[in-house]
Design a protein around this motif. Structure first.
Motif, PDB file in Angstrom:
ATOM      1  N   ARG A   1      -3.662   8.777   0.523  1.00 32.15           N
ATOM      2  CA  ARG A   1      -3.320   7.947  -0.634  1.00 32.15           C
ATOM      3  C   ARG A   1      -3.381   6.467  -0.279  1.00 32.15           C
ATOM      4  O   ARG A   1      -3.786   5.637  -1.092  1.00 32.15           O
ATOM      5  CB  ARG A   1      -1.932   8.337  -1.161  1.00 32.15           C
ATOM      6  N   ILE A   2      -2.984   6.138   0.961  1.00 32.25           N
ATOM      7  CA  ILE A   2      -3.106   4.751   1.412  1.00 32.25           C
ATOM      8  C   ILE A   2      -4.584   4.384   1.549  1.00 32.25           C
ATOM      9  O   ILE A   2      -4.999   3.279   1.168  1.00 32.25           O
ATOM     10  CB  ILE A   2      -2.353   4.545   2.739  1.00 32.25           C
TER      11      ILE A   2
ATOM     12  N   LYS B   1      -5.901   3.586  -1.960  1.00 31.23           N
ATOM     13  CA  LYS B   1      -5.489   2.275  -2.484  1.00 31.23           C
ATOM     14  C   LYS B   1      -6.215   1.150  -1.748  1.00 31.23           C
ATOM     15  O   LYS B   1      -6.625   0.158  -2.368  1.00 31.23           O
ATOM     16  CB  LYS B   1      -3.981   2.102  -2.348  1.00 31.23           C
TER      17      LYS B   1
ATOM     18  N   SER C   1     -10.887   7.134  -3.695  1.00 26.92           N
ATOM     19  CA  SER C   1     -11.664   6.521  -2.606  1.00 26.92           C
ATOM     20  C   SER C   1     -13.158   6.669  -2.863  1.00 26.92           C
ATOM     21  O   SER C   1     -13.930   5.717  -2.697  1.00 26.92           O
ATOM     22  CB  SER C   1     -11.314   7.181  -1.265  1.00 26.92           C
TER      23      SER C   1
ATOM     24  N   ASN D   1      -2.976   8.637   6.070  1.00 26.38           N
ATOM     25  CA  ASN D   1      -2.485   8.984   4.734  1.00 26.38           C
ATOM     26  C   ASN D   1      -3.613   8.783   3.716  1.00 26.38           C
ATOM     27  O   ASN D   1      -4.065   7.661   3.497  1.00 26.38           O
ATOM     28  CB  ASN D   1      -1.295   8.092   4.382  1.00 26.38           C
TER      29      ASN D   1
ATOM     30  N   CYS E   1       5.324   2.311  -8.284  1.00 26.14           N
ATOM     31  CA  CYS E   1       3.902   2.452  -7.961  1.00 26.14           C
ATOM     32  C   CYS E   1       3.042   1.525  -8.813  1.00 26.14           C
ATOM     33  O   CYS E   1       2.151   0.829  -8.304  1.00 26.14           O
ATOM     34  CB  CYS E   1       3.490   3.913  -8.170  1.00 26.14           C
TER      35      CYS E   1
ATOM     36  N   LEU F   1       0.839  -1.204   0.000  1.00 26.01           N
ATOM     37  CA  LEU F   1       0.000   0.000   0.000  1.00 26.01           C
ATOM     38  C   LEU F   1       0.874   1.254   0.000  1.00 26.01           C
ATOM     39  O   LEU F   1       0.568   2.237  -0.692  1.00 26.01           O
ATOM     40  CB  LEU F   1      -0.933   0.006   1.208  1.00 26.01           C
TER      41      LEU F   1
ATOM     42  N   SER G   1       2.483   1.570  -3.509  1.00 28.65           N
ATOM     43  CA  SER G   1       1.500   1.961  -4.533  1.00 28.65           C
ATOM     44  C   SER G   1       1.082   3.414  -4.383  1.00 28.65           C
ATOM     45  O   SER G   1       0.431   3.968  -5.273  1.00 28.65           O
ATOM     46  CB  SER G   1       0.262   1.060  -4.445  1.00 28.65           C
ATOM     47  N   SER G   2       1.471   4.033  -3.268  1.00 33.01           N
ATOM     48  CA  SER G   2       1.073   5.420  -2.992  1.00 33.01           C
ATOM     49  C   SER G   2       2.202   6.411  -3.227  1.00 33.01           C
ATOM     50  O   SER G   2       2.026   7.612  -3.036  1.00 33.01           O
ATOM     51  CB  SER G   2       0.600   5.549  -1.533  1.00 33.01           C
ATOM     52  N   GLN G   3       3.382   5.921  -3.626  1.00 28.86           N
ATOM     53  CA  GLN G   3       4.513   6.832  -3.770  1.00 28.86           C
ATOM     54  C   GLN G   3       4.596   7.417  -5.177  1.00 28.86           C
ATOM     55  O   GLN G   3       3.828   7.062  -6.068  1.00 28.86           O
ATOM     56  CB  GLN G   3       5.808   6.113  -3.405  1.00 28.86           C
TER      57      GLN G   3
ATOM     58  N   GLU H   1       0.693  -1.648  -7.610  1.00 31.59           N
ATOM     59  CA  GLU H   1      -0.741  -1.732  -7.902  1.00 31.59           C
ATOM     60  C   GLU H   1      -1.095  -3.080  -8.537  1.00 31.59           C
ATOM     61  O   GLU H   1      -2.130  -3.674  -8.222  1.00 31.59           O
ATOM     62  CB  GLU H   1      -1.163  -0.579  -8.817  1.00 31.59           C
TER      63      GLU H   1
END
Length: 324
Positions: A220-221, A224, A264, A218, A187, A176, A179-181, A191
């Protein structure tokens, strides 16, 4: 020589000294500039030679360069060949995964992938230890090691399914995060590994693992994790959703509708439309305990959440939700 002629001569000599000094500065700048250009050109040539695709026997590799004299081959799963000496690879596996030599670590990670594909029973007993060392590689600042570990994770999901559930938490956390960087090729690989996870790990076991990440600080986490949650729920099937608790799933999806990131919110909308379809499949109009979708949402959610959910599902029925 007259005073005027002497002054004129001094002016000429002074002018020549200035020109000589200027010429030296110009030459120095030009030399430094050319040197920088030569170094840059040399680096480009070396990088190009490292990036060019290589073949290792029959293995076709997508090779990405690491600065230095070594290169790492990113081999797709379908192009991996079996190991020549399985026993020798097994004996050296854990030590190689824990090596300080990053090239050796990458080779060991690819051996984990080969064993997972061709001899998955051989590392079943040491799977927990292997996963911990894969997680260590996922944390490695060197991109080549990190990406190879991500590709290894995807193959582990495919091979071991629910057998890895007890070791999943640290692996899930790192995937996670990766995949958020911002580093795109890492990334994208992360994913793909998360997609493999939702495909191969049972949703009954996976959904509780994902739940805490939906509230992560976070955003972005959270996004995902929401996408993973949305992909995993349909794997339950109609009866599985009923058994898991459609009310719990609706509440989870409703909480994501107001999230900061659009990923999200979109995942929540997609999931709610799926849950509405499932609800109406097993909804019995003659059963007094089961009302309409609207009544069900209003009975399980706060007024504001129910309103938001019904707005999404009504729009979904009138036309496709944007981005779905």
């Amino acid at each position: 020589m007259s005073g005027k002629a002497l002054r004129d001569l001094n002016k000429i000599l002074g002018s020549e000294k200035k020109n000589e000094s200027s010429s030296k500065v110009s030459f120095t700048k030009q030399f430094v500039g050319n040197a920088d250009e030569n170094v840059e050109e040399c680096q480009k040539k070396n990088s190009a030679s490292l990036v060019s695709p290589q073949t290792n026997g029959k293995e076709i590799a997508n090779t990405t360069a690491e600065t230095g004299s070594s290169e790492v081959e990113y081999i797709e799963s379908e192009n991996l060949n079996d190991l020549e000496d399985v026993d020798a690879s097994l004996k050296a596996l854990l030590a190689s995964l824990d090596s300080k030599d990053w090239v050796l670590v990458c080779e060991a990670l690819n051996n984990v992938r080969r064993l997972s594909i061709f001899h998955k029973e051989t590392i079943l007993d040491m799977l927990g230890d292997v996963i911990l060392l894969v997680v260590k590689s996922l944390k490695n600042p060197r991109s080549a090691v990190c990406k190879t570990a991500i590709m290894t994770s995807a193959d582990i999901f495919s091979a071991y399914n629910d057998n890895l559930i007890d070791s999943l938490d640290p692996l899930l956390t790192q995937l996670l995060l990766k995949s958020s960087q911002d580093k795109r090729f890492v990334c994208e690989a992360a994913e793909r590994a998360l997609v493999a996870m939702t495909k191969w790990v049972s949703p009954v076991l996976l959904l509780p693992k994902l739940q805490p990440y939906l509230k992560n600080r976070n955003p972005r986490i959270r996004a995902k994790a929401s996408m993973c949650f949305c992909r995993s729920v349909p794997q339950l099937g109609v009866e599985g959703i009923k058994a898991y608790g459609i009310d719990k799933l609706i509440q989870t999806a409703a909480s994501q509708l107001s999230d900061q990131l659009p990923e999200s919110r979109e995942a929540a909308r997609t999931l709610l439309l799926e849950l509405q379809t499932v609800y109406e499949k097993f909804h019995d109009p003659e059963d007094p305990d089961m009302g309409s979708w609207e009544n069900f949402c209003q009975s399980k959610l706060s007024p504001l959440s129910a309103q938001a959910v019904l707005r999404v599902t009504n729009i979904g029925r009138e036309g496709p939700v944007l981005g779905s």
